[in-house]
Write a protein that holds these residues in place. Structure first.
Motif, PDB file in Angstrom:
ATOM      1  N   MET A 117       0.848  -1.186   0.000  1.00  0.00           N
ATOM      2  CA  MET A 117       0.000   0.000   0.000  1.00  0.00           C
ATOM      3  C   MET A 117       0.883   1.235   0.000  1.00  0.00           C
ATOM      4  SD  MET A 117      -3.028  -1.138   2.698  1.00  0.00           S
ATOM      5  CE  MET A 117      -4.230  -0.030   1.972  1.00  0.00           C
ATOM      6  N   GLU A 118       0.252   2.406  -0.103  1.00  0.00           N
ATOM      7  CA  GLU A 118       0.988   3.660  -0.053  1.00  0.00           C
ATOM      8  C   GLU A 118       0.292   4.615   0.903  1.00  0.00           C
ATOM      9  OE1 GLU A 118       0.396   6.360  -3.523  1.00  0.00           O
ATOM     10  OE2 GLU A 118      -0.567   4.601  -4.417  1.00  0.00           O
ATOM     11  N   GLU A 152      -6.103  -0.729  -6.214  1.00  0.00           N
ATOM     12  CA  GLU A 152      -6.749  -1.973  -6.585  1.00  0.00           C
ATOM     13  C   GLU A 152      -7.778  -2.343  -5.512  1.00  0.00           C
ATOM     14  OE1 GLU A 152      -5.604  -6.678  -7.431  1.00  0.00           O
ATOM     15  OE2 GLU A 152      -4.211  -5.337  -6.390  1.00  0.00           O
ATOM     16  N   GLY A 153      -9.050  -2.360  -5.906  1.00  0.00           N
ATOM     17  CA  GLY A 153     -10.106  -2.643  -4.942  1.00  0.00           C
ATOM     18  C   GLY A 153     -10.549  -1.427  -4.159  1.00  0.00           C
ATOM     19  N   ASP A 154      -9.932  -0.254  -4.446  1.00  0.00           N
ATOM     20  CA  ASP A 154     -10.287   0.975  -3.730  1.00  0.00           C
ATOM     21  C   ASP A 154     -10.220   0.742  -2.218  1.00  0.00           C
ATOM     22  OD1 ASP A 154     -11.051   3.564  -3.262  1.00  0.00           O
ATOM     23  OD2 ASP A 154     -13.191   3.210  -3.618  1.00  0.00           O
ATOM     24  N   PHE A 179     -13.439  -5.191  -3.857  1.00  0.00           N
ATOM     25  CA  PHE A 179     -12.995  -6.427  -3.206  1.00  0.00           C
ATOM     26  C   PHE A 179     -11.774  -6.103  -2.374  1.00  0.00           C
ATOM     27  CE2 PHE A 179     -10.693  -6.002  -7.136  1.00  0.00           C
ATOM     28  CZ  PHE A 179      -9.401  -6.393  -6.830  1.00  0.00           C
ATOM     29  N   LEU A 180     -11.477  -6.965  -1.436  1.00  0.00           N
ATOM     30  CA  LEU A 180     -10.288  -6.816  -0.605  1.00  0.00           C
ATOM     31  C   LEU A 180      -9.231  -7.773  -1.141  1.00  0.00           C
ATOM     32  CD1 LEU A 180      -9.111  -5.402   1.875  1.00  0.00           C
ATOM     33  CD2 LEU A 180      -9.895  -7.327   3.253  1.00  0.00           C
ATOM     34  N   PRO A 181      -8.135  -7.244  -1.716  1.00  0.00           N
ATOM     35  CA  PRO A 181      -7.101  -8.114  -2.277  1.00  0.00           C
ATOM     36  C   PRO A 181      -6.610  -9.119  -1.239  1.00  0.00           C
ATOM     37  CG  PRO A 181      -6.702  -5.834  -2.897  1.00  0.00           C
ATOM     38  CD  PRO A 181      -7.813  -5.817  -1.895  1.00  0.00           C
TER      39      PRO A 181
END
Length: 242
Positions: free
Chosen positions: A26-27, A149-151, A194-196
Motif C-alpha cells: 500500500m501507499e 486496486e479494490g479501492d 474487493f479486498l485483495p
C-alpha cells in the motif's frame, strides 16, 4: 455505492507492526502531510438523539450527519451524511463555506434551500422538522494507507477525543476529553470492489473479529455520561466479537 467497513481496536504495538507489513503493498495517502492529519467532525443529532439511540439499539439501517474539517482548516469544509447498513457504508458530502458554517451554528438555515446540492436541502429538512442540532465534536489523528486496486483504505486513528458545548471547530486549543485507554487505536478497513488477498491475509490480527465501533457514540458518552477522565475500554471489549 455502499462500501465495506471493518473496524477493530488495536494496540499501538499492533498498529506499528501492521503498518510495517502493509506498506510494501500500500501507499500513504498523498493528502496526509507527514503521513497523518487531524480530523475534526461536528456531529449533529435530532431532538430524540436518534443517531445515538439507534446505534445503541443495534438498528442496522441508520444515518449520521456531520460537518468535517482537516487540520483545523476552513479550506475544504464538508457537510456529510453517512448511511450505514450492517458493515456497509455510504457517504455523501457537499461543500460549505466558513460563512455558511457560521450560519448553521446561528440557526440560520434558509440558505440551505437555495443550495445546488440536494444534501444541503435535505439537511435543512432535518434541522427544521426533526430539530437536528450540533451535539458533539469528535477529534482524532489519522494515518491513512491506500491501495487503488479494490479501492482499499486502511486507517489508524489514535487519540480519539470529545468536546461538547463549544462548537468552534477551527480552534486547535479546544478543550477535549479522551475516550480510549492510552495506547489504544481504532483500525478501519474500507473497500468498495474487493479486498485483495494480500491485504486480507494480514487481517484480522490475532484472530480478532471486527467490531461495531462508533466514534460518535464514544464521544457522546464521554461528553454527556462519563465523569471519569478516561472512558476506559476493557481488554475483553477490545477483543470481543461484534
Amino acid at each position: 455505492m455502499y462500501r465495506n467497513e471493518w473496524k477493530y481496536y488495536i494496540s499501538q504495538w499492533e498498529a506499528e507492526e501492521l503498518k510495517r507489513r502493509l506498506l510494501p503493498f500500500m501507499e500513504v495517502d498523498p493528502y496526509a502531510r507527514g503521513g497523518q492529519y487531524t480530523i475534526r467532525s461536528l456531529y449533529f443529532d435530532d431532538y430524540w438523539d436518534s443517531a445515538y439511540t439507534e446505534k445503541m439499539m443495534g438498528i442496522s439501517d441508520r444515518k449520521k450527519w456531520r460537518i468535517r474539517i482537516y487540520d483545523y482548516s476552513d479550506v475544504g469544509i464538508k457537510l456529510e451524511r453517512k448511511k450505514k447498513k450492517s458493515s456497509y457504508i455510504f457517504k455523501e458530502s457537499a461543500p460549505l463555506s466558513r460563512q455558511e458554517f457560521e450560519w448553521i451554528l446561528e440557526g440560520k438555515y434558509e440558505f440551505l434551500l437555495g443550495s445546488p446540492h440536494n444534501l444541503c436541502r435535505e439537511f435543512y429538512y432535518e434541522c427544521m422538522v426533526n430539530l437536528q442540532r450540533p451535539k458533539v465534536i469528535v477529534d482524532y489523528e489519522r494515518t491513512p494507507l491506500i491501495r487503488r486496486e479494490g479501492d482499499v483504505r486502511v486507517t489508524f486513528d489514535r487519540d480519539v477525543r470529545a468536546a461538547a458545548f463549544n462548537y468552534d471547530i477551527f480552534d486547535p486549543n479546544l478543550p477535549t476529553r479522551a475516550t480510549l485507554e492510552p495506547g489504544v487505536l481504532v483500525l478501519e478497513v474500507k473497500f468498495t470492489e474487493f479486498l485483495p488477498s494480500v491485504i486480507k491475509e494480514l487481517l484480522p490480527l490475532d484472530g480478532q473479529q471486527f467490531l461495531a465501533i462508533s466514534k460518535y457514540t464514544l464521544c457522546y458518552e464521554a461528553a454527556f455520561f462519563r465523569t471519569d477522565v478516561l472512558a476506559g475500554i476493557s481488554k475483553t471489549n477490545r477483543r470481543g466479537k461484534r
